[in-house]
Enzyme design. Structure first.
Site, PDB file in Angstrom:
ATOM      1  N   SER A   8       0.844  -1.249  -0.003  1.00  0.00           N
ATOM      2  CA  SER A   8       0.035   0.175  -0.060  1.00  0.00           C
ATOM      3  C   SER A   8       0.782   1.224   0.080  1.00  0.00           C
ATOM      4  CB  SER A   8      -0.854   0.172   1.104  1.00  0.00           C
ATOM      5  OG  SER A   8      -1.477   1.407   1.417  1.00  0.00           O
TER       6      SER A   8
ATOM      7  N   TYR B 205      -2.988  -1.394  10.219  1.00  0.00           N
ATOM      8  CA  TYR B 205      -2.760  -1.573   8.886  1.00  0.00           C
ATOM      9  C   TYR B 205      -1.304  -1.125   8.178  1.00  0.00           C
ATOM     10  CZ  TYR B 205      -4.001  -1.168   3.860  1.00  0.00           C
ATOM     11  OH  TYR B 205      -4.179  -1.302   2.530  1.00  0.00           O
TER      12      TYR B 205
HETATM   13  C1  BGC Z   1      -6.285   1.699   1.872  1.00  0.00           C
HETATM   14  C2  BGC Z   1      -7.393   2.285   1.506  1.00  0.00           C
HETATM   15  C3  BGC Z   1      -6.946   3.945   1.142  1.00  0.00           C
HETATM   16  C4  BGC Z   1      -5.881   4.102   0.584  1.00  0.00           C
HETATM   17  C5  BGC Z   1      -4.929   5.630   0.520  1.00  0.00           C
HETATM   18  C6  BGC Z   1      -5.002   2.030   0.705  1.00  0.00           C
HETATM   19  O1  BGC Z   1      -4.027   0.987   1.337  1.00  0.00           O
HETATM   20  O2  BGC Z   1      -6.582   0.120   1.739  1.00  0.00           O
HETATM   21  O3  BGC Z   1      -8.563   2.229   2.201  1.00  0.00           O
HETATM   22  O4  BGC Z   1      -8.040   4.776   0.718  1.00  0.00           O
HETATM   23  O5  BGC Z   1      -4.774   3.277   0.984  1.00  0.00           O
HETATM   24  O6  BGC Z   1      -4.914   6.085   1.770  1.00  0.00           O
END
Ligand code: BGC
Length: 261
Positions: free
Chosen positions: A145, A158
């Site tokens: 991410s 996360y």
């Molecule tokens: C998340 C999303 C978020 C994006 C940007 C991703 O890793 O799963 O929920 O919108 O990052 O912040």
């Protein structure tokens, strides 16, 4: 299109919905054999299997929880039983929930870390182990991410899982490069998937997110899937240890766009 993917077996975790489903369809369009791991029946993975089969490729759906060692072992075994190989492993399954860190329950912390990071480790370990045993110069893609780089208040579990994904990917890339196994990550930004559906249904929240995206729109799952297909293909034969951000520029400090710095 990438001819080198034709007939290759691609295992994708968390492919019942969202980015995983888009990648399953894309790898199907590349004529790969697609193994769709999904978590819940209501994700309806059979519909994706049918779509892939109707385009002339092969696919199966395998239920499993990526945080469970036995489920990940069974996933790889089923891929091999059905298609005779594992050439590409896409560790995509992931979860998130918003909560101020002082209120974050240990249960939520464990759920996010065990799915996003432990699940990724298990997928890497099982797929790479198979590739080594069978002398396959395969490719592993870990779905990270932008939050492997951008801190994200209220999502500390996360962000921690994605920070871990970065060094997990880079370490395995270094470890297995001599065997010809490539390990890369994709770092999506804000993409139009079910994980974001609630947020993007609120026009104010959606506007706030778009302000963080220099390219000016929420990404489409197909735009991430296109990068996964390239990264898995022979066209990316000299690429390992990379995180390919697919984020419309989100990681490039949008606050500093002209006039704001
Ligand atoms: C998340 C999303 C978020 C994006 C940007 C991703 O890793 O799963 O929920 O919108 O990052 O912040």
């Amino acid at each position: 299109m990438y001819p080198s993917l034709e007939g290759k077996t691609v295992v994708i975790t968390g492919a019942g919905t969202g980015l995983g489903k888009a990648m399953a369809l894309r790898f199907g369009a590349e004529k790969a054999n697609v193994v769709i791991n999904y978590f819940k029946e209501e994700e309806n993975p059979e519909e994706t299997v049918e779509k892939i089969e109707s385009s002339g490729a092969r696919a199966i759906a395998v239920q499993g929880d990526v945080s469970k060692e036995d489920d990940v072992k069974a996933l790889i075994r089923q891929a091999v039983d059905s298609f005779g190989s594992v050439d590409v492993m896409v560790n995509n399954a992931g979860v998130e929930n918003e909560v101020p860190s002082e209120d974050l329950a240990l249960e939520d912390w464990n759920r996010v870390i065990s799915t996003n990071l432990t699940g990724m480790f298990l997928g890497c370990r099982e797929a790479i182990g198979y590739m080594l045993d069978h002398n396959i110069k395969g490719s592993v893609i870990n779905m990270s991410s932008v939050h492997q780089q951008i801190p994200w208040p209220h999502f500390v579990h996360y962000a921690a899982s994605k920070g871990g994904a970065k060094l997990l990917t880079e370490t395995l890339a270094l470890e297995y490069a001599p065997k010809g196994i490539r390990v890369n990550a994709i770092g999506p930004g804000a993409i139009d998937t079910p994980i974001n559906a609630e947020k993007f249904a609120d026009p104010e929240l959606k506007k706030g997110v778009i302000e963080l995206i220099p390219i000016g729109y929420i990404g489409k799952p197909e735009e991430v899937a296109a990068c996964a297909a390239w990264l898995a293909s022979e066209e990316a034969s000299y690429v390992t240890g990379l995180t390919l951000y697919v984020d419309g520029g989100m990681t490039k400090y949008p606050g500093f766009q002209a006039g704001k710095g």
